[in-house]
Write an enzyme that holds these catalytic residues in place. Structure first.
Site, short mmCIF file in Angstrom:
data_model
loop_
_atom_site.label_atom_id
_atom_site.label_comp_id
_atom_site.label_asym_id
_atom_site.label_seq_id
_atom_site.Cartn_x
_atom_site.Cartn_y
_atom_site.Cartn_z
N GLN A 176 56.72 33.26 -14.01
CA GLN A 176 57.70 33.90 -13.87
C GLN A 176 58.78 34.65 -14.51
O GLN A 176 59.26 35.96 -13.91
CB GLN A 176 59.22 32.71 -13.20
CG GLN A 176 58.35 32.10 -11.80
CD GLN A 176 58.28 32.63 -10.51
OE1 GLN A 176 58.32 33.67 -10.27
NE2 GLN A 176 57.65 32.57 -9.78
N CYS A 319 60.81 19.94 2.39
CA CYS A 319 61.36 19.47 3.61
C CYS A 319 59.67 20.22 4.60
O CYS A 319 59.25 19.56 5.16
CB CYS A 319 62.22 19.91 5.05
SG CYS A 319 64.04 19.06 4.34
#
Length: 396
Positions: A176, A319
């Site tokens: 990153q 999720c």
């Protein structure tokens, strides 16, 4: 109206110039670089230049550059530090990318001792605690340079120096960090560093920096790509060289204009949306990353509604993969579960425009308001004090 892409910490669009640089190596210059004939020599020279380009960005010698298939393969170089005849302990952090954490969990199941450094509520490490773990039992330390969810930066240069002084190998996942921060490894104590092309407006290639003199045990046998086995993926490697130069050329832009747009995005949303805050270290993070927690709603619901209006971002929650838990990073930072479930990461790039940021600032507040109107945690203009058992916390 064109879509807005703010998920650049997941992957980046390929630079048009990089596509052009790749094309000849699919058609005219297609030889195996290990071959002695002119077809191979052409490609071999191009690969040498790509290695020099990549080395130039990191400030190291081109002999220390190994090309891999991806960042995860580069991360797995930490295996080379392990040997039954030597120390068996590893040190990492609780907020690493799964590429490192999953490997460490596997090694723990095989009998290695893995120490996971905790973080505080801003995602920062305690260097005193880290120092207390450095001993003769530790074989390798692996700490990411920048967190992929929050953008929080870790003091890897200092941590590498401390490890080196203790005779311990140090690896950092800089996937990153590399296009957004200046990195100079000439006088660094870092032994191994991992990169990935798809965070550099390039696809399909990784890089491992291996400091000269660092022991390395091959995971894949073969001779073509130095200590790593396998014939070089010439087109991708050559494109990676161009990507490295382009990243260097846009470094100042990343740290000024992209940061300005990121700050504008955060300020614009937080000025209108109550009960929202930025996660991570506010003073020491990537210039392109904004991870905002919207309390009392689900991040996945925000993403679905954003997608309907043509805006792509990502959630800190897992999720979407079938889990109802917030991400391991939010849990490690002890973010309240009513906020951790509602985190959204906006990650910008050099292609992000002012108009796109203005559009996101307009679209987010009504989406948040719409979702809070149906949330059991929200009533009228504020949170419910006792929402009952509609949503139970999934961690303490």
């Amino acid at each position: 109206m064109a879509d807005v892409y703010l998920d650049n910490n997941a992957t980046t669009r390929v630079d048009d110039e990089i596509v052009e640089a790749m094309l000849p190596f699919f058609t005219e210059q297609f030889g195996n670089p290990s071959s002695l004939h002119s077809f191979g020599n052409q490609v071999g020279l191009a690969l040498k230049r790509a290695r020099q380009q990549r080395a130039g960005v990191l400030g190291e010698h081109d002999s220390e550059i190994i090309f891999t298939s991806c960042g995860t393969e580069s991360d797995h170089a930490i295996l080379s530090a392990l040997s039954p005849a030597r120390a068996q302990d590893l040190i990492t952090t609780v907020v690493e990318h799964p590429a490192v954490l999953s490997l460490c969990d596997y090694l723990a199941s095989e009998g290695y001792t893995v120490h996971k450094l905790p973080v505080d509520k801003k995602g920062r490490l305690d260097l005193d605690h880290y120092a207390s773990l450095l001993n003769d039992d530790v074989a390798v330390v692996s700490v990411m340079w920048a967190n992929n969810e929050t953008g929080t930066l870790f003091p890897v240069e200092e941590m590498a120096r401390m490890a080196d002084e203790a005779g311990i190998m140090f690896h950092t996942d800089a996937v990153q960090a590399v296009r957004k921060l200046p990195i100079d490894l000439k006088n660094s104590s870092i032994h191994m560093l991992s990169l990935s092309g798809h965070k550099l407006h390039r696809k399909g290639v990784g890089v491992l920096y291996l400091r000269r003199g660092t022991r390395f045990r091959r995971c894949c046998r073969g001779h073509q790509e130095r200590p790593a086995g396998g014939t070089e993926n010439a087109a991708s490697i050559i494109a990676m060289g161009w990507a490295a130069e382009r990243a260097l050329a846009f470094m100042e832009h990343e740290n000024t204009e992209v940061k300005r747009l990121r700050d504008k995005l955060e300020a614009g949303i937080l000025a209108v949306v109550p009960h929202a805050f930025v996660t991570g270290d506010p003073d020491n993070r990537l210039p392109n990353t904004a991870n905002i927690a919207f309390e009392y709603i689900e991040g996945e619901a925000i993403l679905l509604l954003l997608n309907k209006v043509g805006i792509a971002a990502s959630s800190g929650s897992a999720c979407t993969s079938g889990s109802l838990e917030p991400s391991h990073v939010m849990r490690a930072m002890d973010i309240p579960y009513t906020a951790a479930h509602g985190t959204v990461r906006f990650s910008l790039s050099r292609y992000t425009t002012e108009e796109e940021i203005d559009r996101v600032i307009r679209e987010v507040p009504p989406i948040v308001a719409q979702l809070r109107n149906v949330s059991p945690y929200w009533s009228g203009n504020g949170p419910v004090e006792h929402p009952g058992k509609a949503f139970a916390p999934v961690y303490g």
